[in-house]
Design a protein around this motif. Structure first.
Motif, PDB file in Angstrom:
ATOM      1  N   ARG A   1      -2.079  -7.797   8.894  1.00 10.75           N
ATOM      2  CA  ARG A   1      -2.827  -7.840   7.628  1.00 10.75           C
ATOM      3  C   ARG A   1      -4.307  -8.114   7.866  1.00 10.75           C
ATOM      4  NH1 ARG A   1       1.972 -10.305   7.390  1.00 10.75           N
ATOM      5  NH2 ARG A   1       3.558  -9.298   6.083  1.00 10.75           N
TER       6      ARG A   1
ATOM      7  N   LEU B   1      -1.317  -3.257   8.502  1.00  6.98           N
ATOM      8  CA  LEU B   1      -1.257  -2.987   7.068  1.00  6.98           C
ATOM      9  C   LEU B   1      -0.112  -3.739   6.395  1.00  6.98           C
ATOM     10  CD1 LEU B   1      -1.996   0.862   6.971  1.00  6.98           C
ATOM     11  CD2 LEU B   1      -3.573  -1.027   6.542  1.00  6.98           C
TER      12      LEU B   1
ATOM     13  N   THR C   1      -8.317  -3.028   2.131  1.00  2.00           N
ATOM     14  CA  THR C   1      -7.336  -3.786   1.348  1.00  2.00           C
ATOM     15  C   THR C   1      -7.822  -5.214   1.107  1.00  2.00           C
ATOM     16  OG1 THR C   1      -5.553  -2.469   2.327  1.00  2.00           O
ATOM     17  CG2 THR C   1      -4.931  -4.548   1.271  1.00  2.00           C
TER      18      THR C   1
ATOM     19  N   GLN D   1     -10.636  -5.228  -1.336  1.00  2.00           N
ATOM     20  CA  GLN D   1     -10.185  -5.106  -2.725  1.00  2.00           C
ATOM     21  C   GLN D   1      -9.585  -6.418  -3.220  1.00  2.00           C
ATOM     22  OE1 GLN D   1      -6.778  -2.461  -4.517  1.00  2.00           O
ATOM     23  NE2 GLN D   1      -8.627  -1.199  -4.417  1.00  2.00           N
ATOM     24  N   GLU D   2      -8.849  -7.103  -2.345  1.00  2.00           N
ATOM     25  CA  GLU D   2      -8.301  -8.409  -2.728  1.00  2.00           C
ATOM     26  C   GLU D   2      -9.406  -9.391  -3.089  1.00  2.00           C
ATOM     27  OE1 GLU D   2      -4.168  -8.753  -0.083  1.00  2.00           O
ATOM     28  OE2 GLU D   2      -5.992  -9.767   0.585  1.00  2.00           O
TER      29      GLU D   2
ATOM     30  N   GLU E   1     -10.465  -0.671  -7.694  1.00  2.00           N
ATOM     31  CA  GLU E   1      -9.510   0.442  -7.643  1.00  2.00           C
ATOM     32  C   GLU E   1     -10.168   1.745  -8.072  1.00  2.00           C
ATOM     33  OE1 GLU E   1      -5.286   1.745  -9.678  1.00  2.00           O
ATOM     34  OE2 GLU E   1      -5.710  -0.402  -9.448  1.00  2.00           O
TER      35      GLU E   1
ATOM     36  N   THR F   1     -11.438   2.880  -4.712  1.00  2.00           N
ATOM     37  CA  THR F   1     -10.398   3.226  -3.728  1.00  2.00           C
ATOM     38  C   THR F   1      -9.431   4.283  -4.257  1.00  2.00           C
ATOM     39  OG1 THR F   1      -8.944   1.437  -4.470  1.00  2.00           O
ATOM     40  CG2 THR F   1     -10.521   0.925  -2.713  1.00  2.00           C
TER      41      THR F   1
ATOM     42  N   LEU G   1      -4.807  -0.737  -3.370  1.00  2.00           N
ATOM     43  CA  LEU G   1      -4.477  -1.033  -1.974  1.00  2.00           C
ATOM     44  C   LEU G   1      -3.916  -2.445  -1.878  1.00  2.00           C
ATOM     45  CD1 LEU G   1      -7.588   0.460  -0.118  1.00  2.00           C
ATOM     46  CD2 LEU G   1      -5.381   1.533  -0.564  1.00  2.00           C
ATOM     47  N   ALA G   2      -2.716  -2.555  -1.321  1.00  2.00           N
ATOM     48  CA  ALA G   2      -2.081  -3.863  -1.143  1.00  2.00           C
ATOM     49  C   ALA G   2      -1.257  -3.815   0.126  1.00  2.00           C
ATOM     50  CB  ALA G   2      -1.195  -4.207  -2.338  1.00  2.00           C
ATOM     51  N   PHE G   3      -1.341  -4.863   0.930  1.00  2.00           N
ATOM     52  CA  PHE G   3      -0.601  -4.904   2.178  1.00  2.00           C
ATOM     53  C   PHE G   3       0.893  -4.679   1.916  1.00  2.00           C
ATOM     54  CE2 PHE G   3      -4.311  -7.618   3.402  1.00  2.00           C
ATOM     55  CZ  PHE G   3      -4.814  -6.752   4.373  1.00  2.00           C
TER      56      PHE G   3
ATOM     57  N   TYR H   1      -1.031   3.744   0.591  1.00  2.00           N
ATOM     58  CA  TYR H   1      -1.761   3.999   1.834  1.00  2.00           C
ATOM     59  C   TYR H   1      -1.710   5.478   2.214  1.00  2.00           C
ATOM     60  CZ  TYR H   1      -2.451  -0.975   2.897  1.00  2.00           C
ATOM     61  OH  TYR H   1      -2.855  -2.289   2.877  1.00  2.00           O
TER      62      TYR H   1
END
Length: 582
Positions: A256, A327, A360, A363-364, A370, A373, A377-379, A385
């Motif tokens: 991550r 990821l 990711t 973005q967090e 968003e 992107t 995007l989230a792990f 992805y």
């Protein structure tokens, strides 16, 4: 038949012509990486940008190519779109053997085709065809078309790019014979800038093997070491994917965006589980009896009554790190689907995975939205992805256009440079500690294989800067000799300097066998000089903050030790790369 000179095929895409040249320098530079640097100094332009049509794209092999097992690599050299400096990338497949059968030591391509084209070249072949109808096509479907256009036997090697190369992504790769790649530093973008969709190398001549018992006996001995002993077992068995579980256990596997170095949910993407559940077969580069290429499968339902389409996907440690742990992907099918998407788009998987991991986290943290992107995007979320990978390859908007130039380029605009996992280029998957971080950050190719820095971290507890830097310099010197032969670096445990000398003598290169120490120094020097001449300043390299926050099995990284390593290694590199004013 051995020859003291180099035989160079020079292609001019502007005029659609080819010349066959002879160049001296075999006894000083051997071949491979040494030859490529020499040719860049002749045909390259240090003061022009990477995409200037006159910049060369160079492919080079070595004196032992075709004569011994695992002498199976080709060196690709170019001015990189990633940093606008001289760079190398190495690949296997059939490219090296096809060049040997095509009677060339090097292929140099200059100019820019008028329309998107495919180049076919060999000892008896030269053809440039318009393939503009392939514009935008993915690398694998392109391959099927090119095979039909340029039929050939197993001596044919096919290099091609996907949409990422056409769009000049700074980490677009060149796909070589489906499962191998010139992956790092953007060779695919260089092909795209030259309007080349594909290069077909035809081994349409042949070459004689040495007569007498010495060569035959040595070949059998080397072959036996590579196949009947345990030296290469790990590469054929689990392959490099076996490193996933081992490095996770060591707390050295990036997770991550390198926020962790260990995760208990690693099981599904370990080499062991991949072999049990996903492995279809092994494959090998031409001239290699080991078979380190591991091929798994993905499936897609294409009819409602549960009929599936199966596709074969190559995997190894670097891929499982880049689009797996980096990821936060812990499902092996998801990891393979991401690898397949990267492959279709023609991207370097390590840079792609690391860039998306940064995006990711950005973005967090609210640095990007968003809207920018285009997907959330989230792990751990593979479907999003997959969409992001295609946006990246096709430069869908300003955000992806910036990210396609490198993670740090995007961070300059959006922020987040502190957690950009970039060591010269997006990192390789070895969070082993200070020596590796300094080694990859400053190394010639910014590759984990430039030196054994990751191994040094695991074997040495002491913090001795001089000893560590001496190791990096000397280890690089031994590896550049192998990369001039051109050997697969997996075979470095077999091809000692003594064995290389015997191998050279057995095929008639007696002078080379006696000059290896000086050759190694010459090759190391000319590569660094060429890099420095194109703008590299090792002292200006910085290691992002995220690497100072890493915790491994040894405990937290020591920032002072890492900085001391960076400073001293930079000094030594610039000393090697200094150009005499005489």
């Amino acid at each position: 038949m051995i020859r003291d000179h180099f035989r160079v095929y020079l292609v001019d895409l502007d005029t659609g012509t080819m010349q066959v040249l002879e160049r001296d320098g075999r006894e000083q530079l051997c071949g491979g990486g040494g030859l490529a640097a020499m040719l860049f100094q002749e045909f390259g332009h240090a003061d022009r940008p990477w995409d200037d049509p006159e910049q060369p794209l160079i492919f080079a092999i070595g004196p032992l190519t075709g004569y011994f097992p695992l002498m199976s690599k080709t060196v690709c050299a170019f001015k990189s779109p990633y940093h606008d400096q001289y760079a190398e990338s190495h690949a296997g497949g059939r490219s090296a053997l096809s060049m040997r059968f095509g009677d060339m030591d090097a292929l140099v391509i200059r100019g820019r085709a008028k329309r998107l084209s495919a180049l076919a070249v060999g000892a008896r072949t030269f053809e440039l065809r318009d393939v503009n109808f392939l514009r935008g096509r993915d690398a694998l479907s392109c391959g099927r078309v090119i095979r039909d256009m340029f039929p050939g036997s197993g001596r044919r090697s096919m290099l091609r790019i996907g949409p990422a190369g056409e769009n000049r992504c700074s980490y677009a790769c060149i796909n070589v014979d489906t499962y191998r790649h010139f992956g790092r530093m953007g060779a695919g973008a260089v092909m795209g800038a030259k309007n080349l969709k594909a290069i077909v190398i035809l081994g349409d001549r042949g070459f004689p093997l040495p007569e007498g018992k010495a060569y035959t006996s040595l070949f059998k001995d080397v072959y036996k070491q590579l196949t009947d002993t345990s030296i290469m077992d790990k590469y054929h068995g689990l392959g490099t994917a076996g490193n996933v579980g081992a490095l996770n256990e060591l707390h050295a596997l990036p997770w991550r965006n390198l926020q962790q170095t260990h995760d208990p949910d690693v099981d599904a993407i370990t080499g062991e589980r991949m072999a049990e559940d996903r492995l279809l077969r092994n494959a090998a580069c031409a001239g290699c009896p080991v078979g380190c290429i591991h091929i798994g499968y993905v499936r897609e339902k294409f009819q409602e009554n549960y009929q599936y389409l199966y596709r074969q996907v190559g995997y190894d440690y670097e891929l499982l790190f880049a689009v797996g742990s980096m990821l936060g992907i812990t499902d092996s099918f998801d990891a393979l689907r991401l690898m397949d998407t990267v492959e279709l788009m023609g991207l370097d998987v390590m840079s792609t995975g690391v860039a998306l991991a940064w995006a990711t986290e950005a973005q967090e943290k609210g640095l990007v939205t968003e809207e920018q992107t285009l997907v959330p995007l989230a792990f751990g979320q593979a479907d999003d992805y997959m969409a992001a990978i295609e946006h990246l390859a096709r430069n869908s908007n300003e955000f992806y256009s910036l990210l396609s130039r490198g993670t740090l380029k995007a961070a300059e605009v959006f922020g987040g440079g502190d957690f950009a996992c970039v060591l010269g280029q997006e990192m390789a998957g070895y969070a082993t500690g200070e020596v590796f971080f300094a080694a990859e950050g400053l190394g010639f190719r910014h590759s984990h294989l430039d030196t054994g820095g990751y191994s040094y971290d695991q074997k040495h507890e002491e913090q001795d800067v001089d000893h560590a830097v001496d190791f990096l310099v000397e280890d690089e010197k031994s590896r550049v000799l192998l990369c001039a032969m051109v050997s697969c670096l997996f075979a470095r445990g077999v091809y000692s300097e003594e064995l290389l000398g015997r191998a050279l003598e057995s095929v008639g290169y007696d002078k080379l066998a006696g000059a290896m120490p000086s050759m190694a120094e010459n090759i190391q020097r000319i590569r660094w000089q060429t890099r420095v001449q194109t703008g590299y300043d090792a002292a200006a390299v910085r290691i992002p903050k995220r690497f100072r926050e890493v915790v491994t099995w040894k405990g937290p990284v020591d920032p002072d030790y890492m900085e001391a390593l960076r400073t001293e290694y930079a000094r030594r590199i610039m000393e090697i790369g200094a150009v005499s004013e005489e």
